[in-house]
Design a protein around this motif. Structure first.
Motif, short mmCIF file in Angstrom:
data_model
loop_
_atom_site.label_atom_id
_atom_site.label_comp_id
_atom_site.label_asym_id
_atom_site.label_seq_id
_atom_site.Cartn_x
_atom_site.Cartn_y
_atom_site.Cartn_z
N ALA A 4 -47.30 -25.33 16.28
CA ALA A 4 -46.26 -24.94 15.53
C ALA A 4 -46.42 -23.45 14.79
O ALA A 4 -45.54 -22.56 14.91
N ARG A 5 -47.64 -23.48 14.41
CA ARG A 5 -48.17 -22.09 13.71
C ARG A 5 -47.84 -21.16 14.82
O ARG A 5 -47.73 -19.87 14.62
N MET A 6 -48.55 -21.44 16.01
CA MET A 6 -48.30 -20.28 17.14
C MET A 6 -47.26 -19.87 17.45
O MET A 6 -46.94 -18.56 17.71
N SER A 7 -46.14 -20.94 17.35
CA SER A 7 -44.92 -20.58 17.81
C SER A 7 -44.51 -19.76 17.00
O SER A 7 -43.58 -18.89 17.34
N PHE A 8 -44.48 -19.96 15.59
CA PHE A 8 -44.01 -19.33 14.41
C PHE A 8 -44.28 -17.87 14.61
O PHE A 8 -43.75 -16.79 14.67
N ALA A 9 -45.90 -17.53 14.68
CA ALA A 9 -46.23 -16.36 15.08
C ALA A 9 -45.63 -15.59 16.12
O ALA A 9 -45.43 -14.36 16.15
N GLU A 10 -45.61 -16.18 17.16
CA GLU A 10 -45.08 -15.78 18.35
C GLU A 10 -43.74 -15.09 18.07
O GLU A 10 -43.29 -14.05 18.56
N GLU A 11 -42.93 -16.05 17.45
CA GLU A 11 -41.53 -15.70 17.21
C GLU A 11 -41.37 -14.41 16.24
O GLU A 11 -40.80 -13.42 16.19
N LEU A 12 -42.32 -14.44 15.19
CA LEU A 12 -42.37 -13.37 14.43
C LEU A 12 -42.75 -11.97 14.99
O LEU A 12 -42.25 -11.02 14.41
N TYR A 13 -43.86 -11.99 15.56
CA TYR A 13 -44.54 -10.78 16.26
C TYR A 13 -44.05 -10.60 17.63
O TYR A 13 -44.28 -9.49 18.11
N GLY A 14 -43.42 -11.48 18.45
CA GLY A 14 -42.90 -11.19 19.64
C GLY A 14 -43.82 -11.07 20.65
O GLY A 14 -43.77 -10.06 21.74
N ILE A 15 -44.94 -11.74 20.43
CA ILE A 15 -46.17 -11.63 21.52
C ILE A 15 -46.57 -13.12 21.86
O ILE A 15 -46.57 -14.07 20.97
N ARG A 16 -46.69 -13.34 23.06
CA ARG A 16 -47.16 -14.88 23.47
C ARG A 16 -48.47 -15.12 23.40
O ARG A 16 -49.26 -14.18 23.98
N MET A 17 -48.79 -16.08 22.96
CA MET A 17 -50.35 -16.64 22.84
C MET A 17 -50.48 -17.85 23.55
O MET A 17 -49.65 -18.58 23.66
#
Length: 84
Positions: A4-17
């Motif tokens: 969930a943290r990874m998904s949130f960061a992806e949304e926030l920064y617009g970069i897929r991890m």
């Protein structure tokens, strides 16, 4: 929780991890977002049950200290490059 943290960061920064470092020591242990597995970065093979039992205390410690969040933000710096 970590996915969930990874998904949130992806949304926030617009970069897929795809991977989140959990332990960065002699060997780098990652969380694979695609299948939720905990693996070695070197060969992307899941840890055995015994290996997982041995590394879980270190992962828990890194979560509690906030190192996982630090590793997450360090990933984004590497993607953009220094100074951008």
């Amino acid at each position: 929780m970590l996915r969930a943290r990874m998904s949130f960061a992806e949304e926030l920064y617009g970069i897929r991890m795809n991977y989140l470092p959990l332990v960065v020591e002699d060997e780098i242990i990652i969380l694979d977002k695609n299948d939720g597995g905990i693996k070695r970065l070197s060969d992307k093979k899941p840890l055995s049950e015994n290996e997982l039992k041995m590394i879980l205390p270190k992962i828990r410690e890194n979560i509690e200290k906030g190192l996982i969040d630090l590793y997450l933000t360090m990933n984004f710096q590497c993607i953009h490059g220094l100074g951008e």
